[in-house]
Design an enzyme around this catalytic site. Sequence first.
Site, PDB file in Angstrom:
ATOM      1  N   ALA A   1      36.102  25.837  40.877  1.00  0.00           N
ATOM      2  CA  ALA A   1      35.384  24.730  41.517  1.00  0.00           C
ATOM      3  C   ALA A   1      35.823  24.693  42.976  1.00  0.00           C
ATOM      4  CB  ALA A   1      35.727  23.424  40.810  1.00  0.00           C
TER       5      ALA A   1
ATOM      6  N   GLY B   1      37.175  26.995  37.276  1.00  0.00           N
ATOM      7  CA  GLY B   1      35.783  26.775  36.881  1.00  0.00           C
ATOM      8  C   GLY B   1      35.007  28.074  36.748  1.00  0.00           C
TER       9      GLY B   1
ATOM     10  N   GLU C   1      35.773  29.294  33.387  1.00  0.00           N
ATOM     11  CA  GLU C   1      35.090  28.379  32.465  1.00  0.00           C
ATOM     12  C   GLU C   1      33.588  28.652  32.418  1.00  0.00           C
ATOM     13  OE1 GLU C   1      36.843  24.954  34.446  1.00  0.00           O
ATOM     14  OE2 GLU C   1      37.871  24.431  32.591  1.00  0.00           O
TER      15      GLU C   1
ATOM     16  N   GLU D   1      44.538  25.852  37.527  1.00  0.00           N
ATOM     17  CA  GLU D   1      44.468  24.429  37.915  1.00  0.00           C
ATOM     18  C   GLU D   1      45.842  23.774  37.977  1.00  0.00           C
ATOM     19  OE1 GLU D   1      42.439  25.895  35.732  1.00  0.00           O
ATOM     20  OE2 GLU D   1      40.372  25.213  36.048  1.00  0.00           O
TER      21      GLU D   1
HETATM   22  C1  HXC Z   1      37.131  26.539  47.858  1.00  0.00           C
HETATM   23  C2  HXC Z   1      37.885  28.684  48.081  1.00  0.00           C
HETATM   24  C3  HXC Z   1      38.225  28.747  46.717  1.00  0.00           C
HETATM   25  C4  HXC Z   1      37.977  27.578  45.924  1.00  0.00           C
HETATM   26  C5  HXC Z   1      38.733  30.614  47.614  1.00  0.00           C
HETATM   27  N1  HXC Z   1      38.210  29.876  48.597  1.00  0.00           N
HETATM   28  N2  HXC Z   1      38.767  29.950  46.471  1.00  0.00           N
HETATM   29  N3  HXC Z   1      37.319  27.598  48.642  1.00  0.00           N
HETATM   30  N4  HXC Z   1      37.437  26.508  46.541  1.00  0.00           N
HETATM   31  N5  HXC Z   1      38.228  27.532  44.621  1.00  0.00           N
HETATM   32  C6  HXC Z   1      37.991  30.237  49.990  1.00  0.00           C
HETATM   33  C7  HXC Z   1      39.278  30.255  50.787  1.00  0.00           C
HETATM   34  O1  HXC Z   1      39.615  28.952  51.215  1.00  0.00           O
HETATM   35  C8  HXC Z   1      38.896  31.156  51.945  1.00  0.00           C
HETATM   36  O2  HXC Z   1      38.088  30.476  52.869  1.00  0.00           O
HETATM   37  C9  HXC Z   1      37.999  32.178  51.263  1.00  0.00           C
HETATM   38  O3  HXC Z   1      37.528  31.576  50.073  1.00  0.00           O
HETATM   39  C10 HXC Z   1      38.741  33.456  50.905  1.00  0.00           C
HETATM   40  O4  HXC Z   1      39.856  33.093  50.127  1.00  0.00           O
HETATM   41  P1  HXC Z   1      41.322  33.656  50.414  1.00  0.00           P
HETATM   42  O5  HXC Z   1      42.275  32.745  49.742  1.00  0.00           O
HETATM   43  O6  HXC Z   1      41.528  33.891  51.875  1.00  0.00           O
HETATM   44  O7  HXC Z   1      41.232  35.071  49.668  1.00  0.00           O
HETATM   45  P2  HXC Z   1      42.420  35.890  48.993  1.00  0.00           P
HETATM   46  O8  HXC Z   1      43.643  35.873  49.864  1.00  0.00           O
HETATM   47  O9  HXC Z   1      41.833  37.202  48.609  1.00  0.00           O
HETATM   48  O10 HXC Z   1      42.826  35.071  47.671  1.00  0.00           O
HETATM   49  C11 HXC Z   1      41.896  35.003  46.609  1.00  0.00           C
HETATM   50  C12 HXC Z   1      42.327  33.911  45.579  1.00  0.00           C
HETATM   51  C13 HXC Z   1      42.538  32.570  46.342  1.00  0.00           C
HETATM   52  C14 HXC Z   1      43.599  34.338  44.898  1.00  0.00           C
HETATM   53  C15 HXC Z   1      41.210  33.817  44.567  1.00  0.00           C
HETATM   54  O11 HXC Z   1      41.400  32.305  47.160  1.00  0.00           O
HETATM   55  C16 HXC Z   1      42.734  31.402  45.421  1.00  0.00           C
HETATM   56  O12 HXC Z   1      43.820  31.214  44.856  1.00  0.00           O
HETATM   57  N6  HXC Z   1      41.705  30.572  45.292  1.00  0.00           N
HETATM   58  C17 HXC Z   1      41.776  29.358  44.520  1.00  0.00           C
HETATM   59  C18 HXC Z   1      41.698  29.668  43.055  1.00  0.00           C
HETATM   60  C19 HXC Z   1      41.817  28.398  42.215  1.00  0.00           C
HETATM   61  O13 HXC Z   1      42.833  27.689  42.286  1.00  0.00           O
HETATM   62  N7  HXC Z   1      40.791  28.108  41.419  1.00  0.00           N
HETATM   63  C20 HXC Z   1      40.746  26.915  40.594  1.00  0.00           C
HETATM   64  C21 HXC Z   1      40.136  25.787  41.342  1.00  0.00           C
HETATM   65  S1  HXC Z   1      40.242  24.300  40.417  1.00  0.00           S
HETATM   66  P3  HXC Z   1      38.631  30.044  54.309  1.00  0.00           P
HETATM   67  O14 HXC Z   1      37.409  29.520  54.986  1.00  0.00           O
HETATM   68  O15 HXC Z   1      39.657  29.016  54.054  1.00  0.00           O
HETATM   69  O16 HXC Z   1      39.185  31.316  54.905  1.00  0.00           O
HETATM   70  C22 HXC Z   1      38.990  24.374  39.327  1.00  0.00           C
HETATM   71  C23 HXC Z   1      38.823  23.149  38.479  1.00  0.00           C
HETATM   72  C24 HXC Z   1      37.738  23.316  37.485  1.00  0.00           C
HETATM   73  O17 HXC Z   1      38.284  25.315  39.241  1.00  0.00           O
HETATM   74  C25 HXC Z   1      37.167  21.984  37.127  1.00  0.00           C
HETATM   75  C26 HXC Z   1      35.891  22.120  36.357  1.00  0.00           C
HETATM   76  C27 HXC Z   1      34.795  22.935  36.994  1.00  0.00           C
END
Ligand code: HXC
Length: 260
Positions: free
Chosen positions: A65, A111, A114, A134
Site C-alpha cells: 500500500a 498489500g 496480499e 508491515e
Molecule cells: C510508497 C513506495 C513504496 C510504498 C516504494 N516506494 N515502496 N512509495 N509506498 N509501499 C517508492 C520509494 O519511496 C521510492 O520513491 C521509489 O518507490 C523506489 O523505492 P526505493 O526504496 O528507492 O527502491 P529500493 O531501494 O530498490 O527498495 C525497494 C523496496 C523498498 C525494498 C521495495 O522500496 C521498500 O521497502 N518499500 C516499502 C515496502 C513496504 O514496507 N511495503 C508494505 C507497505 S504497508 P522516492 O520518490 O521516495 O524515491 C502495506 C499495508 C497493507 O502494504 C495494508 C492493506 C493494503
Amino acid sequence: MSYQYISVDSIERVGRITINRPQALNALSVPLMDEVGEAINAFEADEGIGAIIITGTEKAFAAGADIKDMAGLDGESALAQDFPYNASGWHALNRCRKPVIAAVSGFALGGGCELAMACDFIIAADNARFGQPEVKLGIIPGAGGTQRLIRAVGKAKAMELCLTGRMMEADEAERAGLVAYVTPADELQTRALATAQTIAAQSSTGTAMIKDCINQAMEIPLSSGLVYERRVLQALFGSDDQREGMTAFVEKRKPAFKRK
Ligand code: HXC
C-alpha cells in the site's frame, strides 16, 4: 476506458491488467486500486474474456500500500473509510467469478503480496520476492496477509514471515506452496498468458464452479465441502457445456463451448 495507474489489454480471451506506477514501485494507492476494480469489473462483464491476469512491472508487482498516503492516517478515519477496502479493487477481486492469475515479477510486499494472494493463484518470476513487512512500519497486514498467508504456507512460516518482515524468494515461495510455479523472469508474461489461455478455453461454467468449490474449501469443513462439490457436479449434468464436452469426447473432436 483510459487509466492513469494501470494498463489493460486482452489477448485471445485473456484480459490482462498491468499495474504501471513504476516510480513508486507500483505502490497500491486508493485511486490505483479503484482502477484495478474497474478493470476487473469490465473483464467480468465481457463474455469474450475467460480468464484474467494481474501483473506488474519487472521490478515490482507492487511494493505494498502507498506508505506516503498512509503516513498521516488516523484510526478513526481508517475505520470510517474501512481502509483498505475503501478501494473497489479488493471487492471486485473477491466477487470475480472468472479465474484471476497473479503474474509476479520483483517485489510483492505488504498489500502487493496480499493482492497476489487474493488472486486465484500466483505464477512467479525467478526474481520475485514476497513479504509482509508491515511490522517494520508499526502496523500489521490488513488485506489478508495474516489470513491468506497462513492458509497458503502454514502457521510456522506465516508467523515467521509476518513477525520478521523478511522477504522470501521465488523458489522458497514455491516450496512453501505460495506459488503455483516459477518461471525465468523473461518468460513470465508468455508462460502466464499460455496458462491463462488454457483456462480461458475451458467451459466458463466449469472454471467458475471449480473456483467456487476450491474457495469454499478454505471456508467450510471437509464433510460440508464434499457435499457442496457433489451438488455442484450433479447440477452440471444436463448443462450445455456438459453435453458439448462429453459429446465432443465421444466424437473425438475439440469441444466448442458456448460463450455467454
Ligand atoms: C510508497 C513506495 C513504496 C510504498 C516504494 N516506494 N515502496 N512509495 N509506498 N509501499 C517508492 C520509494 O519511496 C521510492 O520513491 C521509489 O518507490 C523506489 O523505492 P526505493 O526504496 O528507492 O527502491 P529500493 O531501494 O530498490 O527498495 C525497494 C523496496 C523498498 C525494498 C521495495 O522500496 C521498500 O521497502 N518499500 C516499502 C515496502 C513496504 O514496507 N511495503 C508494505 C507497505 S504497508 P522516492 O520518490 O521516495 O524515491 C502495506 C499495508 C497493507 O502494504 C495494508 C492493506 C493494503
